[in-house]
Scaffold this active site. Structure first.
Site, PDB file in Angstrom:
ATOM      1  N   ASP A   1      -3.063  -1.262   9.258  1.00  0.00           N
ATOM      2  CA  ASP A   1      -3.067  -1.341   7.793  1.00  0.00           C
ATOM      3  C   ASP A   1      -3.642  -2.670   7.269  1.00  0.00           C
ATOM      4  O   ASP A   1      -3.759  -2.844   6.051  1.00  0.00           O
ATOM      5  CB  ASP A   1      -1.638  -1.231   7.241  1.00  0.00           C
ATOM      6  CG  ASP A   1      -1.006   0.123   7.497  1.00  0.00           C
ATOM      7  OD1 ASP A   1      -1.752   1.119   7.636  1.00  0.00           O
ATOM      8  OD2 ASP A   1       0.234   0.183   7.543  1.00  0.00           O
TER       9      ASP A   1
ATOM     10  N   ALA B   1      10.172  -3.184   5.934  1.00  0.00           N
ATOM     11  CA  ALA B   1      10.336  -1.901   6.644  1.00  0.00           C
ATOM     12  C   ALA B   1      10.504  -0.754   5.646  1.00  0.00           C
ATOM     13  O   ALA B   1      11.304   0.159   5.843  1.00  0.00           O
ATOM     14  CB  ALA B   1      11.505  -1.946   7.636  1.00  0.00           C
ATOM     15  N   GLY B   2       9.723  -0.815   4.568  1.00  0.00           N
ATOM     16  CA  GLY B   2       9.829   0.188   3.507  1.00  0.00           C
ATOM     17  C   GLY B   2       8.712   1.209   3.519  1.00  0.00           C
ATOM     18  O   GLY B   2       8.633   2.046   2.627  1.00  0.00           O
TER      19      GLY B   2
ATOM     20  N   MET C   1       5.568   0.313   3.169  1.00  0.00           N
ATOM     21  CA  MET C   1       4.575  -0.177   2.209  1.00  0.00           C
ATOM     22  C   MET C   1       3.718  -1.288   2.808  1.00  0.00           C
ATOM     23  O   MET C   1       2.993  -1.981   2.092  1.00  0.00           O
ATOM     24  CB  MET C   1       5.268  -0.676   0.939  1.00  0.00           C
ATOM     25  CG  MET C   1       6.147   0.411   0.314  1.00  0.00           C
ATOM     26  SD  MET C   1       6.816  -0.080  -1.266  1.00  0.00           S
ATOM     27  CE  MET C   1       5.615   0.681  -2.322  1.00  0.00           C
TER      28      MET C   1
ATOM     29  N   SER D   1       1.699  -6.230   6.994  1.00  0.00           N
ATOM     30  CA  SER D   1       0.228  -6.203   6.997  1.00  0.00           C
ATOM     31  C   SER D   1      -0.325  -7.002   5.820  1.00  0.00           C
ATOM     32  O   SER D   1      -1.343  -7.688   5.943  1.00  0.00           O
ATOM     33  CB  SER D   1      -0.271  -4.758   6.911  1.00  0.00           C
ATOM     34  OG  SER D   1       0.203  -4.015   8.003  1.00  0.00           O
ATOM     35  N   ALA D   2       0.340  -6.920   4.672  1.00  0.00           N
ATOM     36  CA  ALA D   2      -0.083  -7.706   3.511  1.00  0.00           C
ATOM     37  C   ALA D   2      -0.008  -9.194   3.835  1.00  0.00           C
ATOM     38  O   ALA D   2      -0.922  -9.967   3.494  1.00  0.00           O
ATOM     39  CB  ALA D   2       0.804  -7.372   2.308  1.00  0.00           C
TER      40      ALA D   2
ATOM     41  N   PRO E   1       9.186  -4.547  -0.259  1.00  0.00           N
ATOM     42  CA  PRO E   1      10.360  -4.218   0.564  1.00  0.00           C
ATOM     43  C   PRO E   1      10.020  -4.257   2.056  1.00  0.00           C
ATOM     44  O   PRO E   1       8.958  -3.797   2.461  1.00  0.00           O
ATOM     45  CB  PRO E   1      10.721  -2.798   0.134  1.00  0.00           C
ATOM     46  CG  PRO E   1      10.099  -2.624  -1.213  1.00  0.00           C
ATOM     47  CD  PRO E   1       8.892  -3.496  -1.255  1.00  0.00           C
TER      48      PRO E   1
ATOM     49  N   LYS F   1       0.852  -1.204   0.000  1.00  0.00           N
ATOM     50  CA  LYS F   1       0.000   0.000   0.000  1.00  0.00           C
ATOM     51  C   LYS F   1       0.879   1.241   0.000  1.00  0.00           C
ATOM     52  O   LYS F   1       2.016   1.232   0.486  1.00  0.00           O
ATOM     53  CB  LYS F   1      -0.954   0.034   1.195  1.00  0.00           C
ATOM     54  CG  LYS F   1      -0.306   0.176   2.588  1.00  0.00           C
ATOM     55  CD  LYS F   1      -0.046   1.586   3.040  1.00  0.00           C
ATOM     56  CE  LYS F   1       0.900   1.587   4.246  1.00  0.00           C
ATOM     57  NZ  LYS F   1       1.573   2.821   4.528  1.00  0.00           N
TER      58      LYS F   1
HETATM   59  P1  ATP Z   1       4.339  -0.375   8.396  1.00  0.00           P
HETATM   60  O1  ATP Z   1       4.437   0.909   7.611  1.00  0.00           O
HETATM   61  O2  ATP Z   1       3.051  -1.112   8.253  1.00  0.00           O
HETATM   62  O3  ATP Z   1       4.810  -0.317   9.808  1.00  0.00           O
HETATM   63  P2  ATP Z   1       6.606  -1.313   6.902  1.00  0.00           P
HETATM   64  O4  ATP Z   1       6.188  -1.566   5.501  1.00  0.00           O
HETATM   65  O5  ATP Z   1       7.455  -0.111   7.144  1.00  0.00           O
HETATM   66  O6  ATP Z   1       5.323  -1.345   7.763  1.00  0.00           O
HETATM   67  P3  ATP Z   1       7.006  -4.098   7.309  1.00  0.00           P
HETATM   68  O7  ATP Z   1       7.716  -4.629   6.109  1.00  0.00           O
HETATM   69  O8  ATP Z   1       5.562  -4.371   7.427  1.00  0.00           O
HETATM   70  O9  ATP Z   1       7.327  -2.553   7.461  1.00  0.00           O
HETATM   71  O10 ATP Z   1       7.756  -4.702   8.580  1.00  0.00           O
HETATM   72  C1  ATP Z   1       8.052  -4.031   9.768  1.00  0.00           C
HETATM   73  C2  ATP Z   1       8.697  -5.022  10.751  1.00  0.00           C
HETATM   74  O11 ATP Z   1       7.745  -6.018  11.109  1.00  0.00           O
HETATM   75  C3  ATP Z   1       9.875  -5.794  10.167  1.00  0.00           C
HETATM   76  O12 ATP Z   1      11.091  -5.132  10.376  1.00  0.00           O
HETATM   77  C4  ATP Z   1       9.804  -7.122  10.892  1.00  0.00           C
HETATM   78  O13 ATP Z   1      10.663  -7.129  12.019  1.00  0.00           O
HETATM   79  C5  ATP Z   1       8.378  -7.260  11.409  1.00  0.00           C
HETATM   80  N1  ATP Z   1       7.602  -8.373  10.757  1.00  0.00           N
HETATM   81  C6  ATP Z   1       6.843  -9.302  11.362  1.00  0.00           C
HETATM   82  N2  ATP Z   1       6.268 -10.139  10.483  1.00  0.00           N
HETATM   83  C7  ATP Z   1       6.652  -9.717   9.262  1.00  0.00           C
HETATM   84  C8  ATP Z   1       6.370 -10.177   7.953  1.00  0.00           C
HETATM   85  N3  ATP Z   1       5.592 -11.239   7.704  1.00  0.00           N
HETATM   86  N4  ATP Z   1       6.916  -9.484   6.939  1.00  0.00           N
HETATM   87  C9  ATP Z   1       7.686  -8.385   7.184  1.00  0.00           C
HETATM   88  N5  ATP Z   1       8.019  -7.955   8.399  1.00  0.00           N
HETATM   89  C10 ATP Z   1       7.494  -8.592   9.442  1.00  0.00           C
END
Ligand code: ATP
Length: 299
Positions: A140, A100-101, A103, A107-108, A98, A10
């Site tokens: 999300d 922790a990007g 996106m 949550s996906a 990616p 997202k």
């Molecule tokens: P958001 O903006 O929703 O916080 P993001 O896109 O910045 O998320 P994510 O890729 O969702 O970050 O991951 C954030 C952290 O969640 C990761 O660093 C990881 O430690 C933890 N995590 C737990 N389960 C998962 C998963 N299935 N995929 C990715 N990260 C996960």
């Protein structure tokens, strides 16, 4: 028996953030869009919880937990508990979003796990219950079920579709190092805040009209300032996107992924090439809007 569910990344076309609530969450008024970067989550029968993660392309999956703190397993446990059962499964995540990007890749995965496990365990959970379970997992996650383009309120978990007649062409410039969402919100809090801003009518009109120039003018993200404080180099990436010809650039959620809005497919490919010529290596083309978590394969 196995089921594979595809769930999208997202982005937030508008991300309005209010002052931290007493429960620790921030009130949001946001417009989400699902774009064409995906995680594929396969669920299968197993005698215990297990999770494996495979990268798609160059995605760095080293920070994704392989134990029960993986949000896909949390999703499975919550779904089983909702039905008063204790159930287990194996989960394989093929990760194209990616980590922790900004996106919402985790949550996906949670949304995809809910859809897949509901089939694997033959639970027949209602859509309303799926959305409620999703909201418990993370702000999300309901949007990852819904997909398309949607208004998000509450802490982002209350979602309703908005009219979107556009075909949008995004480029995502990804970073090798993630940015912690919690750290960006902490930095945001230190700025001192007022009420959560309304979603501008100009954005909703641009979407309804499918007008890319109007959309370019209407994009905004309250988390840009704190993200720039934590990672000043993001300003150069956003500027490089404009220099390469993007109509507008935008930080994705809490970052560090930077988005370029392009006019059409040809413009997107030319802008991507220009960024590659400038030395950027991780530039992904992603159309929007796309569907939420949906079953793509069974065996
Ligand atoms: P958001 O903006 O929703 O916080 P993001 O896109 O910045 O998320 P994510 O890729 O969702 O970050 O991951 C954030 C952290 O969640 C990761 O660093 C990881 O430690 C933890 N995590 C737990 N389960 C998962 C998963 N299935 N995929 C990715 N990260 C996960």
């Amino acid at each position: 028996m196995s089921f594979t569910v595809r769930a999208p990344a997202k982005i937030n076309l508008h991300l309005g953030v209010g002052a931290r609530r007493e429960d620790g969450y921030h009130p949001l008024r946001t417009v989400y869009q699902a774009i064409g970067l995906y995680d594929d989550v396969t669920v299968f029968r197993s005698d215990r919880w297990r999770v494996a993660v495979e990268p798609i392309g160059d995605v760095d999956v080293s920070e994704v937990p392989l134990d029960e703190s993986n949000i896909a397993i949390e999703a499975g446990k919550l779904l089983a508990a909702h039905h008063g059962q204790v159930l287990v499964a194996g989960i394989e995540i093929n990760k194209g979003i990616p980590v922790a990007g900004g996106m919402a890749g985790g949550s996906a995965d949670a949304a995809a796990a809910l859809v897949g496990l509901d089939r694997l365990w033959d639970l027949g959970t209602s859509d309303d219950d799926m959305l409620a379970i999703a909201a418990e997992l993370g702000s999300d996650v309901p949007f990852a079920l819904l997909g398309g383009t949607a208004l998000g309120t509450g802490r982002g978990e209350l979602v309703e579709p908005v009219l979107d007649n556009g075909d949008w062409w995004w480029l995502a410039i990804t970073s090798t190092e993630g940015l912690s969402t919690a750290a960006v919100y902490r930095e945001y809090d230190s700025l001192g805040l007022g009420d959560v801003p309304e979603v501008p009518m100009a954005l909703l009109s641009a979407l309804a009209d499918g007008d890319v120039d109007d959309l370019a003018d209407a994009l905004s993200n309250d988390l840009l300032a704190p993200a720039l404080t934590l990672r000043p180099a993001l300003a150069e990436i956003l500027q490089a996107g404009l220099d390469a010809g993007a109509l507008a650039t935008l930080l994705s959620g809490s970052g560090p992924t930077c988005l370029c809005l392009c006019r059409d497919q040809g413009h997107a490919l030319a802008t991507k090439q220009s960024l590659l010529d400038d030395g950027f290596t991780a530039v992904l083309g992603a159309p929007g809007p796309v569907a939420g978590a949906h079953l793509v394969e069974y065996a």
